[in-house]
Design a protein around this motif. Structure first.
Motif, PDB file in Angstrom:
ATOM      1  N   GLU A  29      -4.059 -16.521  -4.941  1.00 18.42           N
ATOM      2  CA  GLU A  29      -3.375 -17.158  -3.817  1.00 18.42           C
ATOM      3  C   GLU A  29      -4.339 -17.459  -2.676  1.00 18.42           C
ATOM      4  O   GLU A  29      -4.277 -18.525  -2.061  1.00 18.42           O
ATOM      5  CB  GLU A  29      -2.226 -16.264  -3.320  1.00 18.42           C
ATOM      6  CG  GLU A  29      -1.096 -16.089  -4.328  1.00 18.42           C
ATOM      7  CD  GLU A  29      -0.340 -17.381  -4.634  1.00 18.42           C
ATOM      8  OE1 GLU A  29      -0.424 -18.342  -3.830  1.00 18.42           O
ATOM      9  OE2 GLU A  29       0.317 -17.445  -5.692  1.00 18.42           O
ATOM     10  N   ASN A  33      -5.457 -21.105  -1.201  1.00 20.04           N
ATOM     11  CA  ASN A  33      -5.328 -21.494   0.208  1.00 20.04           C
ATOM     12  C   ASN A  33      -6.638 -22.061   0.747  1.00 20.04           C
ATOM     13  O   ASN A  33      -6.643 -23.048   1.485  1.00 20.04           O
ATOM     14  CB  ASN A  33      -4.910 -20.285   1.055  1.00 20.04           C
ATOM     15  CG  ASN A  33      -3.407 -20.021   0.953  1.00 20.04           C
ATOM     16  OD1 ASN A  33      -2.659 -20.863   0.475  1.00 20.04           O
ATOM     17  ND2 ASN A  33      -2.987 -18.854   1.405  1.00 20.04           N
ATOM     18  N   LYS A  79       2.180 -27.484   4.220  1.00 19.03           N
ATOM     19  CA  LYS A  79       1.868 -28.406   3.129  1.00 19.03           C
ATOM     20  C   LYS A  79       3.021 -29.316   2.721  1.00 19.03           C
ATOM     21  O   LYS A  79       2.832 -30.215   1.910  1.00 19.03           O
ATOM     22  CB  LYS A  79       1.347 -27.599   1.925  1.00 19.03           C
ATOM     23  CG  LYS A  79       0.080 -26.847   2.329  1.00 19.03           C
ATOM     24  CD  LYS A  79      -0.385 -25.829   1.329  1.00 19.03           C
ATOM     25  CE  LYS A  79      -1.452 -24.942   1.985  1.00 19.03           C
ATOM     26  NZ  LYS A  79      -1.893 -23.869   1.107  1.00 19.03           N
ATOM     27  N   GLY A  93      -0.831 -24.831  -3.028  1.00 22.98           N
ATOM     28  CA  GLY A  93       0.269 -24.039  -2.493  1.00 22.98           C
ATOM     29  C   GLY A  93       1.344 -24.957  -1.943  1.00 22.98           C
ATOM     30  O   GLY A  93       1.107 -26.151  -1.755  1.00 22.98           O
ATOM     31  N   ALA A  98       2.868 -16.897  -0.202  1.00 22.90           N
ATOM     32  CA  ALA A  98       1.769 -16.007  -0.586  1.00 22.90           C
ATOM     33  C   ALA A  98       1.431 -15.005   0.515  1.00 22.90           C
ATOM     34  O   ALA A  98       1.454 -13.795   0.284  1.00 22.90           O
ATOM     35  CB  ALA A  98       0.544 -16.829  -0.961  1.00 22.90           C
TER      36      ALA A  98
HETATM   37 MG   LIG Z   1      -0.846 -20.596  -0.510  1.00 21.20          MG
END
Ligand SMILES: [Mg+2]
Ligand SMILES: Nc1ncnc2c1ncn2[C@@H]1O[C@H](COP(=O)(O)OP(=O)(O)O)[C@@H](O)[C@H]1O
Length: 580
Positions: A29, A33, A79, A93, A98
């Motif tokens: 994760e 990112n 996002k 993501g 996360a």
């Molecule tokens: Mg993420």
């Protein structure tokens, strides 16, 4: 029993359980990112197998001080902006889960600075409760530190394996990300030592060598394929190099590492009959397609995806692999014993090989004792098209191996394997088009099937008919009789062939719509199970065999995956005799 509402902190930990399974999930994760933030440098530090510490540091765009408290809140993400983004996700993501999940099961600290800011900020989250944002001196980018993973979930902690095993999962995560992003410099530290260092600015080929090591990477060839909006490229291991696990089989969709049944099946299907049982290829496959054609929101940890046009993808991937292998097989690498240490200057194409054909390294019987070789009175000069016809047959050894001078050195051919492959390709071609002539069996063969398979067979007797088998129900439940078989097939027992074809029909049924080219696939299976080793060959047959090998694809492997050809290059011979 009454229904109660779970306290938030419990709910958070339950949700976190889906996303964070083990230390490697945290690394995955955090690295995702960093990639989403456009980082060019990503460093990962691990202590105690990731349980004591995971730190991921990047030089990406950073998080603004005001946003820091939000970053660790559930369902908070930068996002997705509007609803339509949900159906075409271009970032790794998007679930905004996360960081809060990690924060719920560990002690989390995020330090970040955006490009225009004078300095950075830091926030700490302890088992779900966030402290205030404080100023922190740091360079541009983000560092996330995770300590004491699962300290508040002892049960989960008990499931973890040894630090070494957890570390190896972490290595895999970093490797998968690195393969898909050669433009990023990755570093992985364990305790104080640098485990992996993958500098950027290299091509995919160099990244492959960094990650897999030059031994494995050296045995792999690039391939690419385009079909409409689908673009496939990557590297595949040339037969006969293979591995006992699927560890080196990695698939990425739009630069996201995924484990997908359809993709894996398609790749193995592309390799069919080139690998021995229980052996797997090394493949790095990158599939690019429009974001709208793929659903990435089917797994909390985003390991899996769903394709809108699954069948098309299956076909394209398997065609890509098959074609890649076919091109490779047309130009056998100079050394099959040792594909890595190619002597410089011998990686000539087959085309020019025929011209520069000169047998200097192997004079008559130089390295092999004459007694071991059955010699032809005169070795006829071979002229003609391809690689195999350019070989000069020096003799036949142990009634099985052809010893030849090749343009590059010494070539040994297993004539049984070669014969099998030639016969197999011929049968497959003729049976696969559904026009194979058939022969009635003098003694019909009766086959008995379990109910589940009988049901399947009842529905698809037409498919067997197409590949030349007439099969009919016969008296008792689950009993069938095979009345005819393709005329090309050697006489024998066809029940195994029928069983295997039914198993394939079952597999196709289970995987949904993968129904294309099914006749061709069944033909392959049928041919595969009837082919067998042949007797000793006469001289004319051997020459015909070599010419035949040039006409078919995949001439370097028998249909069961054993090699047909082993070559020792001049360089290798020199090395063996210590001449270098
Ligand atoms: Mg993420
Ligand atoms: N390394 C990073 N660099 C820049 N922004 C980050 C980084 N890590 C997290 N963020 C920000 O925090 C948000 C939440 O992260 P996360 O919980 O992983 O959810 P998601 O990645 O699904 O958006 C991200 O949307 C992003 O804006």
């Amino acid at each position: 029993m009454r229904i109660i509402r779970l306290p938030d902190s419990w709910a958070a930990r339950i949700a976190a359980g889906e996303v964070i399974e083990r230390p490697a999930s945290v690394v995955k994760e955090l690295v995702e990112n960093s990639l989403d933030a456009g980082a060019r440098q990503i460093s990962v530090w691990i202590e105690g197998g990731g349980v004591s510490l995971i730190r991921v540091s990047d030089d990406g765009e950073g998080i603004a001080g005001d946003d820091l408290p939000l970053a660790a809140e559930r369902h908070a993400t930068s996002k997705i902006k509007d609803e339509s983004d949900l159906w075409q996700i271009a970032t790794l993501g998007f679930r905004g889960e996360a960081l809060p999940s990690i924060g719920a099961v560990a002690r989390l600290e995020i330090t970040s600075r955006v490009r225009d800011a004078e300095s950075g900020y830091r926030i700490a989250i302890d088992a779900g409760s966030a402290g205030g944002t404080i100023g922190a001196g740091c360079s541009i980018g983000t560092t996330v530190e995770v300590r004491e993973l699962f300290f508040n979930i002892p049960a989960r902690r008990k499931f973890l394996k040894s630090p070494g095993t957890e570390l190896s999962h972490i290595c895999d995560v970093v490797n998968h990300a690195a393969l898909a992003h050669p433009e990023v410099h990755f570093r992985l530290y364990n305790q104080t030592s640098l485990l992996s260092d993958y500098p950027a600015g290299v091509g995919p080929r160099d990244r492959l060598a960094q990650v897999f090591g030059s031994d494995i990477a050296g045995g792999m060839a690039p391939f690419s394929w385009t079909s409409g909006e689908l673009k496939i490229d990557g590297f595949l291991s040339k037969a006969p190099s293979s591995f006992p696990t699927t560890r080196y089989l990695t698939t990425h969709v739009n630069r996201r590492f995924v484990r997908d049944r359809v993709l894996t099946h398609a790749i193995l299907h592309g390799y069919e009959t080139l690998l021995m049982k229980g052996r797997y290829p090394a493949v790095v496959l990158e599939l690019r397609m429009p974001y709208k054609d793929i659903d990435v929101n089917v797994h909390p940890a985003k390991h899996e995806v769903r394709f809108r046009r699954q069948q098309e993808i299956h076909e394209a991937v398997s065609a890509a692999v098959k074609e890649g292998l076919r091109l490779e097989a047309k130009a056998p690498a100079p050394s099959f014993l040792d594909g890595i240490h190619r002597a410089p200057g011998v990686s000539m194409a087959v085309g020019d090989a025929a011209e520069s054909y000169a047998v200097q390294t192997l004079g008559a019987g130089s390295a092999l004792t004459p007694a071991e070789i059955f010699r032809f009175e005169s070795a006829p000069p071979l002229v003609g098209g391809g690689f195999f016809s350019s070989l000069e047959v020096l003799g036949q050894l142990l009634g099985c191996y052809l010893i030849c001078a090749s343009p590059r050195g010494l070539a040994v051919i297993d004539q049984h394997a070669a014969h099998e492959r030639v016969a197999f390709e011929r049968m497959r071609r003729e049976v696969g088009v559904g026009e194979a002539e058939r022969q009635n069996l003098l003694i019909p063969q009766v086959i008995e099937l379990p109910a589940a398979e009988a049901v399947l067979l009842d529905q698809r007797l037409d498919l067997l008919e197409q590949v030349g088998f007439t099969v009919e129900p016969f008296g008792g439940a689950g009993e069938y009789v095979i009345r005819s078989a393709p005329a090309l097939f050697p006489a024998g027992d066809y029940r195994e062939a029928i069983r295997r074809m039914i198993a394939e029909i079952a597999e196709i049924g289970a995987s949904g719509e993968l129904d294309a080219n099914v006749e061709e696939r069944l033909a392959t299976i049928a041919c595969h199970s009837v082919i067998r080793a042949h007797r000793k060959l006469e001289r004319d047959e051997i020459l015909a065999l070599l010419r035949d090998l040039d006409r078919i694809d995949f001439a370097t492997q028998c249909p069961h995956g054993r090699p047909v050809l082993i070559e020792l290059s001049e360089g290798q011979l020199e090395a063996m005799f210590r001449r270098t």
